[in-house]
Motif scaffolding. Sequence first.
Motif, PDB file in Angstrom:
ATOM      1  N   LEU A   1       0.832  -1.210   0.000  1.00  0.00           N
ATOM      2  CA  LEU A   1       0.000   0.000   0.000  1.00  0.00           C
ATOM      3  C   LEU A   1       0.867   1.261   0.000  1.00  0.00           C
ATOM      4  O   LEU A   1       0.542   2.249  -0.671  1.00  0.00           O
ATOM      5  CB  LEU A   1      -0.935  -0.018   1.208  1.00  0.00           C
ATOM      6  CG  LEU A   1      -1.917  -1.204   1.284  1.00  0.00           C
ATOM      7  CD1 LEU A   1      -2.747  -1.132   2.552  1.00  0.00           C
ATOM      8  CD2 LEU A   1      -2.813  -1.245   0.059  1.00  0.00           C
ATOM      9  N   MET A   2       1.955   1.229   0.745  1.00  0.00           N
ATOM     10  CA  MET A   2       2.873   2.381   0.764  1.00  0.00           C
ATOM     11  C   MET A   2       3.468   2.615  -0.617  1.00  0.00           C
ATOM     12  O   MET A   2       3.609   3.762  -1.070  1.00  0.00           O
ATOM     13  CB  MET A   2       3.998   2.124   1.765  1.00  0.00           C
ATOM     14  CG  MET A   2       3.571   2.030   3.216  1.00  0.00           C
ATOM     15  SD  MET A   2       3.550   3.611   4.045  1.00  0.00           S
ATOM     16  CE  MET A   2       5.308   3.873   4.303  1.00  0.00           C
ATOM     17  N   ALA A   3       3.799   1.523  -1.307  1.00  0.00           N
ATOM     18  CA  ALA A   3       4.493   1.633  -2.594  1.00  0.00           C
ATOM     19  C   ALA A   3       3.624   2.243  -3.682  1.00  0.00           C
ATOM     20  O   ALA A   3       4.146   2.775  -4.669  1.00  0.00           O
ATOM     21  CB  ALA A   3       4.998   0.259  -3.029  1.00  0.00           C
ATOM     22  N   VAL A   4       2.292   2.152  -3.538  1.00  0.00           N
ATOM     23  CA  VAL A   4       1.402   2.672  -4.587  1.00  0.00           C
ATOM     24  C   VAL A   4       0.746   3.987  -4.177  1.00  0.00           C
ATOM     25  O   VAL A   4      -0.230   4.418  -4.787  1.00  0.00           O
ATOM     26  CB  VAL A   4       0.329   1.632  -4.981  1.00  0.00           C
ATOM     27  CG1 VAL A   4       0.979   0.418  -5.627  1.00  0.00           C
ATOM     28  CG2 VAL A   4      -0.517   1.221  -3.779  1.00  0.00           C
ATOM     29  N   ALA A   5       1.280   4.636  -3.157  1.00  0.00           N
ATOM     30  CA  ALA A   5       0.752   5.945  -2.765  1.00  0.00           C
ATOM     31  C   ALA A   5       0.972   6.936  -3.904  1.00  0.00           C
ATOM     32  O   ALA A   5       1.959   6.846  -4.645  1.00  0.00           O
ATOM     33  CB  ALA A   5       1.441   6.432  -1.498  1.00  0.00           C
ATOM     34  N   PRO A   6       0.064   7.904  -4.096  1.00  0.00           N
ATOM     35  CA  PRO A   6       0.222   8.886  -5.176  1.00  0.00           C
ATOM     36  C   PRO A   6       1.431   9.791  -4.951  1.00  0.00           C
ATOM     37  O   PRO A   6       1.933   9.914  -3.825  1.00  0.00           O
ATOM     38  CB  PRO A   6      -1.084   9.680  -5.121  1.00  0.00           C
ATOM     39  CG  PRO A   6      -1.608   9.485  -3.738  1.00  0.00           C
ATOM     40  CD  PRO A   6      -1.161   8.120  -3.311  1.00  0.00           C
ATOM     41  N   ALA A   7       1.877  10.425  -6.018  1.00  0.00           N
ATOM     42  CA  ALA A   7       3.057  11.296  -5.943  1.00  0.00           C
ATOM     43  C   ALA A   7       2.857  12.441  -4.956  1.00  0.00           C
ATOM     44  O   ALA A   7       3.828  12.965  -4.389  1.00  0.00           O
ATOM     45  CB  ALA A   7       3.379  11.841  -7.329  1.00  0.00           C
ATOM     46  N   SER A   8       1.616  12.832  -4.731  1.00  0.00           N
ATOM     47  CA  SER A   8       1.319  13.943  -3.827  1.00  0.00           C
ATOM     48  C   SER A   8       1.458  13.567  -2.359  1.00  0.00           C
ATOM     49  O   SER A   8       1.434  14.445  -1.481  1.00  0.00           O
ATOM     50  CB  SER A   8      -0.111  14.436  -4.074  1.00  0.00           C
ATOM     51  OG  SER A   8      -1.043  13.373  -3.916  1.00  0.00           O
ATOM     52  N   ALA A   9       1.612  12.273  -2.070  1.00  0.00           N
ATOM     53  CA  ALA A   9       1.689  11.826  -0.670  1.00  0.00           C
ATOM     54  C   ALA A   9       3.037  12.175  -0.060  1.00  0.00           C
ATOM     55  O   ALA A   9       4.051  12.317  -0.760  1.00  0.00           O
ATOM     56  CB  ALA A   9       1.453  10.324  -0.594  1.00  0.00           C
ATOM     57  N   SER A  10       3.061  12.283   1.267  1.00  0.00           N
ATOM     58  CA  SER A  10       4.308  12.514   1.981  1.00  0.00           C
ATOM     59  C   SER A  10       5.087  11.211   2.070  1.00  0.00           C
ATOM     60  O   SER A  10       4.660  10.176   1.555  1.00  0.00           O
ATOM     61  CB  SER A  10       4.010  13.038   3.388  1.00  0.00           C
ATOM     62  OG  SER A  10       3.380  12.012   4.155  1.00  0.00           O
ATOM     63  N   ASN A  11       6.224  11.248   2.757  1.00  0.00           N
ATOM     64  CA  ASN A  11       7.017  10.039   2.934  1.00  0.00           C
ATOM     65  C   ASN A  11       6.331   9.038   3.856  1.00  0.00           C
ATOM     66  O   ASN A  11       6.745   7.887   3.943  1.00  0.00           O
ATOM     67  CB  ASN A  11       8.397  10.388   3.494  1.00  0.00           C
ATOM     68  CG  ASN A  11       9.251  11.135   2.481  1.00  0.00           C
ATOM     69  OD1 ASN A  11       9.085  10.954   1.279  1.00  0.00           O
ATOM     70  ND2 ASN A  11      10.150  11.982   2.971  1.00  0.00           N
ATOM     71  N   ASP A  12       5.310   9.491   4.548  1.00  0.00           N
ATOM     72  CA  ASP A  12       4.536   8.617   5.436  1.00  0.00           C
ATOM     73  C   ASP A  12       3.064   8.698   5.033  1.00  0.00           C
ATOM     74  O   ASP A  12       2.266   9.369   5.679  1.00  0.00           O
ATOM     75  CB  ASP A  12       4.724   9.057   6.893  1.00  0.00           C
ATOM     76  CG  ASP A  12       4.068   8.081   7.872  1.00  0.00           C
ATOM     77  OD1 ASP A  12       3.806   6.927   7.466  1.00  0.00           O
ATOM     78  OD2 ASP A  12       3.814   8.484   9.024  1.00  0.00           O
ATOM     79  N   PRO A  13       2.695   8.016   3.942  1.00  0.00           N
ATOM     80  CA  PRO A  13       1.327   8.127   3.415  1.00  0.00           C
ATOM     81  C   PRO A  13       0.278   7.710   4.444  1.00  0.00           C
ATOM     82  O   PRO A  13       0.501   6.812   5.254  1.00  0.00           O
ATOM     83  CB  PRO A  13       1.330   7.163   2.217  1.00  0.00           C
ATOM     84  CG  PRO A  13       2.765   6.940   1.883  1.00  0.00           C
ATOM     85  CD  PRO A  13       3.507   7.068   3.169  1.00  0.00           C
ATOM     86  N   VAL A  14      -0.868   8.366   4.389  1.00  0.00           N
ATOM     87  CA  VAL A  14      -1.986   8.012   5.253  1.00  0.00           C
ATOM     88  C   VAL A  14      -2.813   6.944   4.549  1.00  0.00           C
ATOM     89  O   VAL A  14      -3.325   7.168   3.437  1.00  0.00           O
ATOM     90  CB  VAL A  14      -2.848   9.244   5.584  1.00  0.00           C
ATOM     91  CG1 VAL A  14      -4.072   8.818   6.408  1.00  0.00           C
ATOM     92  CG2 VAL A  14      -2.030  10.279   6.342  1.00  0.00           C
ATOM     93  N   ILE A  15      -2.936   5.797   5.180  1.00  0.00           N
ATOM     94  CA  ILE A  15      -3.621   4.634   4.614  1.00  0.00           C
ATOM     95  C   ILE A  15      -4.833   4.319   5.477  1.00  0.00           C
ATOM     96  O   ILE A  15      -4.761   4.382   6.710  1.00  0.00           O
ATOM     97  CB  ILE A  15      -2.674   3.422   4.566  1.00  0.00           C
ATOM     98  CG1 ILE A  15      -1.459   3.724   3.680  1.00  0.00           C
ATOM     99  CG2 ILE A  15      -3.404   2.168   4.071  1.00  0.00           C
ATOM    100  CD1 ILE A  15      -0.336   2.707   3.811  1.00  0.00           C
ATOM    101  N   VAL A  16      -5.939   3.977   4.848  1.00  0.00           N
ATOM    102  CA  VAL A  16      -7.122   3.535   5.588  1.00  0.00           C
ATOM    103  C   VAL A  16      -7.674   2.269   4.944  1.00  0.00           C
ATOM    104  O   VAL A  16      -7.442   2.005   3.757  1.00  0.00           O
ATOM    105  CB  VAL A  16      -8.236   4.614   5.626  1.00  0.00           C
ATOM    106  CG1 VAL A  16      -7.740   5.887   6.285  1.00  0.00           C
ATOM    107  CG2 VAL A  16      -8.796   4.895   4.238  1.00  0.00           C
ATOM    108  N   VAL A  17      -8.381   1.470   5.740  1.00  0.00           N
ATOM    109  CA  VAL A  17      -9.145   0.330   5.241  1.00  0.00           C
ATOM    110  C   VAL A  17     -10.611   0.756   5.236  1.00  0.00           C
ATOM    111  O   VAL A  17     -11.145   1.164   6.271  1.00  0.00           O
ATOM    112  CB  VAL A  17      -8.955  -0.920   6.115  1.00  0.00           C
ATOM    113  CG1 VAL A  17      -9.841  -2.062   5.616  1.00  0.00           C
ATOM    114  CG2 VAL A  17      -7.491  -1.351   6.123  1.00  0.00           C
ATOM    115  N   LEU A  18     -11.243   0.690   4.073  1.00  0.00           N
ATOM    116  CA  LEU A  18     -12.646   1.100   3.929  1.00  0.00           C
ATOM    117  C   LEU A  18     -13.538  -0.131   3.958  1.00  0.00           C
ATOM    118  O   LEU A  18     -13.436  -1.000   3.093  1.00  0.00           O
ATOM    119  CB  LEU A  18     -12.836   1.872   2.626  1.00  0.00           C
ATOM    120  CG  LEU A  18     -14.262   2.328   2.288  1.00  0.00           C
ATOM    121  CD1 LEU A  18     -14.821   3.238   3.379  1.00  0.00           C
ATOM    122  CD2 LEU A  18     -14.286   3.026   0.929  1.00  0.00           C
ATOM    123  N   THR A  19     -14.406  -0.219   4.971  1.00  0.00           N
ATOM    124  CA  THR A  19     -15.273  -1.380   5.157  1.00  0.00           C
ATOM    125  C   THR A  19     -16.733  -1.002   4.976  1.00  0.00           C
ATOM    126  O   THR A  19     -17.117   0.137   5.277  1.00  0.00           O
ATOM    127  CB  THR A  19     -15.080  -1.986   6.570  1.00  0.00           C
ATOM    128  OG1 THR A  19     -16.004  -3.064   6.768  1.00  0.00           O
ATOM    129  CG2 THR A  19     -15.327  -0.931   7.649  1.00  0.00           C
TER     130      THR A  19
END
Length: 469
Positions: free
Chosen positions: A201-219
């Motif tokens: 998930l970190m590897a496919v973060a958009p170019a606009s993301a910081s070095n620590d992308p914010v990831i969520v699981v949508l249920t």
Amino acid sequence: MAFDEMALSGGKVRAPYHKVESWLSQLGSTHVERAIRESEARFRRQGITFAVYGDEKASERLIPFDIIPRIFAAQEWRRLSAGIEQRVRAINMFLHDLYHRQEILRAGRIPIDVIVQNEAFVPEMVGVNPALGIYAHIMGIDIVRVGENDFYVLEDNCRTPSGVSYMLEDRETMMHLFPELFSSHRVAPVENYPAMLHQTLMAVAPASASNDPVIVVLTPGIHNSAFFEHAFLADEMGVELCEGADLFVSDGWLYMRTTQAPRRVDVVYRRIDDAFLDPLSFRPDSSLGVPGILDVYRAGRVTLVNAPGTGVADDKSIYTFMPDIIEFYTGEKPLLNNVPTWRCSSGSDLSYVCEHLAELVVKEVHGSGGYGMLVGPTSSKTQIEDFRAKLLARPANYIAQPTLALSTVPTFVQSGVAPRHVDLRPFVLSSDRVRITPGGLTRVALKEGSLVVNSSQGGGTKDTWVLED
């Protein structure tokens, strides 16, 4: 005669099972009963249940766990892994082509109607370039074995494949119950799957993301059959578990509501079907998704995992073309076989299927979970005739396959240890590289003679061991 993965003809035990056979011979019934009770209590404490839709009496059930592991030798797994990786790479190339140049359609390798009339094809994805060109980041490839060296891919799960939490809990439970058996083998680890998922998930973060992308699981929420898994994976990765109402779009970006200021989101691992993802682009009556999220995705400001429209690659009508798809994009012959399949949309195939319903397995093109299918050899004449009417009313909605003699593995049942049919779902992660968890989820048909392994149809699970060299 089904292939027995532990014992060859003549009673000779296959090499991967030598120590397990010795362990079984020393395992008393009291020990077995205690282990089964303890595993059930463990699963109950963890809340490991699955929902049975349409069953009001038992809407939540414990998934049965069998304490005898299924074992693959290292060499067997290397061969399987090579075939799985080839298939996964080809599927992502196929999806990119479908939503861009459509060269496979121009070459006539797949009829255009099969794609454009497919309800899983998402026209809104045409021209969209997902991060790293990956559409199906998380896949489960269902594999069956019919002989010593004969494996078939039964289906490809590219939309929102589930079951990985069972794989992880099965391993933890087995290590807790029988540490001495586990320590006597060199078993490849599976417990690092959440870390690998997080890396993906970190590897496919958009170019606009910081070095620590914010990831969520949508249920979709607590009433979803796989909600335990959604919560489990979010917790293991240390990310937020969100429902649609927790997210919103503002000024072209996706945000998560918090007790303080809204927080921008970079990657959404969504466990919501395409149709419910965005009420502005898909089903307007959906309350599960996030209005406007598709526009943010199309603008490259958030990554959706898996990408919308990936379901076209695991549609059972596309499955029949998979050998052509692999050869078209890789230039190689498939390393793993497809099960021979009849497309009921074809007049000649339909005629054959109708004449041989009692011998075949017939599945809905968009079906899953063992629902909406006919297993001819185990069905009554009335069930076959009722199904024939459904088939003739909507032939394009079905495919048919021969009834394979799925391999068996030793399983504890009420009468003792007996062979039961199994399949395998290895889990595959794709981003900057392809990562395949060694083993995956073995599902076992607990009813004698049954070939249906789905938990919703009475199946259970086993820990799957891949032995290291």
